[in-house]
Design an enzyme around this catalytic site. Structure first.
Site, PDB file in Angstrom:
ATOM      1  N   HIS A 279     -96.397  48.754 130.565  1.00  0.00           N
ATOM      2  CA  HIS A 279     -96.837  48.628 129.326  1.00  0.00           C
ATOM      3  C   HIS A 279     -98.001  47.406 129.260  1.00  0.00           C
ATOM      4  O   HIS A 279     -98.067  46.435 130.115  1.00  0.00           O
ATOM      5  CB  HIS A 279     -95.671  48.195 128.610  1.00  0.00           C
ATOM      6  CG  HIS A 279     -94.867  46.862 128.932  1.00  0.00           C
ATOM      7  ND1 HIS A 279     -95.083  45.728 128.714  1.00  0.00           N
ATOM      8  CD2 HIS A 279     -93.837  46.632 130.011  1.00  0.00           C
ATOM      9  CE1 HIS A 279     -94.283  44.689 129.407  1.00  0.00           C
ATOM     10  NE2 HIS A 279     -93.484  45.302 130.201  1.00  0.00           N
ATOM     11  N   ASP A 291     -95.528  41.063 134.448  1.00  0.00           N
ATOM     12  CA  ASP A 291     -94.765  41.889 133.223  1.00  0.00           C
ATOM     13  C   ASP A 291     -95.636  42.015 132.132  1.00  0.00           C
ATOM     14  O   ASP A 291     -95.633  41.337 131.166  1.00  0.00           O
ATOM     15  CB  ASP A 291     -93.449  41.004 133.108  1.00  0.00           C
ATOM     16  CG  ASP A 291     -92.647  42.116 132.065  1.00  0.00           C
ATOM     17  OD1 ASP A 291     -93.109  43.100 131.871  1.00  0.00           O
ATOM     18  OD2 ASP A 291     -91.571  41.401 131.391  1.00  0.00           O
ATOM     19  N   GLU A 325     -93.270  47.157 124.753  1.00  0.00           N
ATOM     20  CA  GLU A 325     -92.095  47.241 125.361  1.00  0.00           C
ATOM     21  C   GLU A 325     -91.079  46.001 125.256  1.00  0.00           C
ATOM     22  O   GLU A 325     -89.992  46.003 124.916  1.00  0.00           O
ATOM     23  CB  GLU A 325     -92.471  47.468 126.910  1.00  0.00           C
ATOM     24  CG  GLU A 325     -91.072  47.721 127.701  1.00  0.00           C
ATOM     25  CD  GLU A 325     -90.451  46.637 128.211  1.00  0.00           C
ATOM     26  OE1 GLU A 325     -89.480  46.737 128.521  1.00  0.00           O
ATOM     27  OE2 GLU A 325     -91.019  45.232 128.007  1.00  0.00           O
ATOM     28  N   GLU A 326     -91.859  44.878 125.101  1.00  0.00           N
ATOM     29  CA  GLU A 326     -90.910  43.600 125.032  1.00  0.00           C
ATOM     30  C   GLU A 326     -90.225  43.423 124.020  1.00  0.00           C
ATOM     31  O   GLU A 326     -89.150  43.007 124.142  1.00  0.00           O
ATOM     32  CB  GLU A 326     -92.171  42.395 125.484  1.00  0.00           C
ATOM     33  CG  GLU A 326     -92.924  42.438 126.699  1.00  0.00           C
ATOM     34  CD  GLU A 326     -91.747  42.343 127.659  1.00  0.00           C
ATOM     35  OE1 GLU A 326     -90.582  42.095 127.767  1.00  0.00           O
ATOM     36  OE2 GLU A 326     -92.317  42.313 128.948  1.00  0.00           O
ATOM     37  N   ASP A 355     -92.750  48.951 135.807  1.00  0.00           N
ATOM     38  CA  ASP A 355     -92.661  47.716 134.853  1.00  0.00           C
ATOM     39  C   ASP A 355     -91.483  46.858 135.768  1.00  0.00           C
ATOM     40  O   ASP A 355     -90.458  46.377 135.048  1.00  0.00           O
ATOM     41  CB  ASP A 355     -91.940  48.162 133.589  1.00  0.00           C
ATOM     42  CG  ASP A 355     -91.855  46.894 132.853  1.00  0.00           C
ATOM     43  OD1 ASP A 355     -92.223  45.966 133.033  1.00  0.00           O
ATOM     44  OD2 ASP A 355     -91.195  46.988 131.798  1.00  0.00           O
ATOM     45  N   HIS A 427     -91.084  36.433 131.987  1.00  0.00           N
ATOM     46  CA  HIS A 427     -90.953  36.080 130.572  1.00  0.00           C
ATOM     47  C   HIS A 427     -91.206  34.533 130.581  1.00  0.00           C
ATOM     48  O   HIS A 427     -90.657  33.933 129.581  1.00  0.00           O
ATOM     49  CB  HIS A 427     -89.581  36.246 129.902  1.00  0.00           C
ATOM     50  CG  HIS A 427     -89.424  37.809 129.664  1.00  0.00           C
ATOM     51  ND1 HIS A 427     -88.366  38.350 129.240  1.00  0.00           N
ATOM     52  CD2 HIS A 427     -90.217  38.948 129.995  1.00  0.00           C
ATOM     53  CE1 HIS A 427     -88.428  39.532 129.093  1.00  0.00           C
ATOM     54  NE2 HIS A 427     -89.651  40.086 129.728  1.00  0.00           N
TER      55      HIS A 427
HETATM   56 ZN   LIG Z   1     -92.001  44.816 131.273  1.00  0.00          ZN
END
Ligand SMILES: [Zn+2]
Length: 458
Positions: A279, A291, A325-326, A355, A427
């Site tokens: 992504h 990520d 995606e998130e 991912d 994140h």
């Molecule tokens: Zn991800």
């Protein structure tokens, strides 16, 4: 969900178990060798993270990433590069500030959960109540009315250290998604979680919450692990903990965006598709290097390698850079819907998602099971010289963006880089380029490219 049988995959497996054609093996070997010797994946990742930056859906960064990735892929002169439209959520973080008014206005480090509503402009001031499970919250019931509920949800470090970091994450993260609405049903005014993290230098880790439409929406935030421990220690001593909390995120109208799709058409079975995907969006706190800038870079790089080597796969190899995606998975669903409209779902021979970061590759998860999986791993032997021999683990879930496809019965593969430090940075504001090693990124790319070619040629 009942899984269909995989006729195409089964063909591949039976043939693979007998003898893998020399051509297939040699193309996979060539792609692997070329990538390990000439990788430019890190340069791609560097531009995406350092020059474009954070890429939360709806943001300027996300739009720039779409334009840039499309341009990179078009410059390769692939058989097709296109943008497939998708409407995405547009959430903007705003101010996030908290202090312990009960303890000399000590500053508390936290970050809003994605999708959270705001506090009133001047914030809220309320007592904090700690729970460690939904059952405990249910027992307290209306006693949390008017209060801030803090879900103390430590991640299981023994699981993380034994290499089951994703299992530990799944367990700890349930309070992030469902916690705020669960607390709201008893009248709580805000919900806090402990950051779902396997390491911390007082950096909070965000992620999406999911509101239950039947409950009032209350703000949700993640405390840094250190601040979560502070609140826990004070409460454990029986002290009254009172917090002032200001969060000013906003949810704007959905924004138009795109999945970026690129393909090298199959020379013998162009209608059959092997998909590789990662992504393009990231959280807003950092530049999303692990990520999932890494995954996007692996997919772009795979197309470059195949094109530069002049590899003509028998089946079509299609790279998809998913959007959102998130905080919505809209790109994954939009891709599925567009493919369904083209009557293409059953033509997906396999989907490979990356991912999970870019540490040394240790294996793949796959929807294949039993003897089908055993046969497949023999056919996939060329991949074993990238790093240590890869492990292949059966799983129903091999990736979020490709889950609509695997739920519909398509064979799935999910790349597993060494997961032990992934959730140290995931994140958080620390998900930046320096967390990625160029050689390890090349190894992961070689695994994606090698597997895609194996699947496309058989
Ligand atoms: Zn991800």
């Amino acid at each position: 969900m009942i899984r269909k049988t995989f006729s195409l995959a089964a063909t591949f497996i039976c043939a693979g178990a007998l003898a893998l054609p020399a051509l297939a093996q040699s193309d996979a070997d060539r792609a692997i060798d070329y990538e390990l010797a000439n990788s430019r994946a890190y340069d791609t990742l560097e531009y995406l993270t350092d020059n474009i930056g954070p890429r939360l859906s709806g943001s300027k960064g996300a739009a720039l990433a779409v334009t840039w990735a499309t341009k990179q892929l078009r410059a390769m002169k692939l058989d097709d590069v296109r943008n497939e439209p998708v409407m995405v959520p547009h959430w903007v973080r705003g101010v996030e500030r908290a202090t312990l008014v009960s303890h000399n206005d000590q500053k508390i480090v936290l970050t809003a959960l994605g999708g959270s509503v705001a506090t009133p402009e001047n914030g809220i001031t309320a007592d904090v109540v700690e729970v460690s499970s939904f059952e405990e919250l249910d027992r307290l019931g209306r006693k949390v009315a008017g209060k801030i509920v803090y879900f103390n949800n430590p991640i299981d470090m023994s699981l993380v250290e034994s290499g089951r970091a994703f299992d530990a994450y799944s367990k700890a993260v349930e309070f992030r998604g469902a916690g705020p609405s669960h607390a709201a049903q008893y009248g709580a005014v805000a919900a806090l979680i402990r950051s779902v993290a396997s390491a911390s230098l007082r950096s909070p880790h965000t992620g999406s919450l999911r509101y239950d439409e039947k409950q009032p929406k209350i703000p949700g935030a993640a405390l840094s692990v250190e601040d979560a421990l502070l609140v826990h220690r004070l409460l454990a001593k029986g002290e009254r903990v009172r917090m002032h909390l200001v969060l000013t995120p906003r949810t704007l109208p959905d924004a138009p965006s795109f999945n970026v799709v690129a393909e090298i058409r199959g020379s013998e079975r162009p209608n059959e598709i092997v998909l590789i995907g990662g992504h393009l969006d990231s959280w807003d706190l950092a530049t999303g290097a692990i990520d999932d800038g890494s995954g996007a870079a692996m997919c772009i790089e795979t197309m470059r390698v195949l094109k530069e080597l002049g590899i003509k796969p028998k089946r079509t190899i299609r790279a998809v850079l998913f959007m959102n995606e998130e905080n919505g998975l809209r790109g994954g669903h939009a891709y599925f819907d567009a493919a369904a409209k083209r009557e293409e779902i059953a033509k997906h021979v396999a989907v490979i998602e990356t991912d999970a970061g870019a540490a040394t590759p240790v294996g793949f998860t796959t929807t294949l099971e039993g003897s089908a999986l055993a046969n497949f791993t023999r056919a996939a032997a060329p991949l074993n010289r990238i790093a240590a021999p890869l492990t292949w683990e059966s799983s129903r879930h091999t990736g979020a963006d490709t889950s609509p496809l695997t739920d519909a019965g398509v064979t799935g593969f999910g790349l597993t880089p060494d997961p032990r430090h992934y959730f140290d940075f995931h994140h958080s504001p620390a998900d930046t380029l320096d967390k990625v090693d160029p050689h390890q990124l090349a190894q992961n790319t070689a695994a994606i490219a090698g597997l895609a070619v194996l699947l496309a040629n058989q």
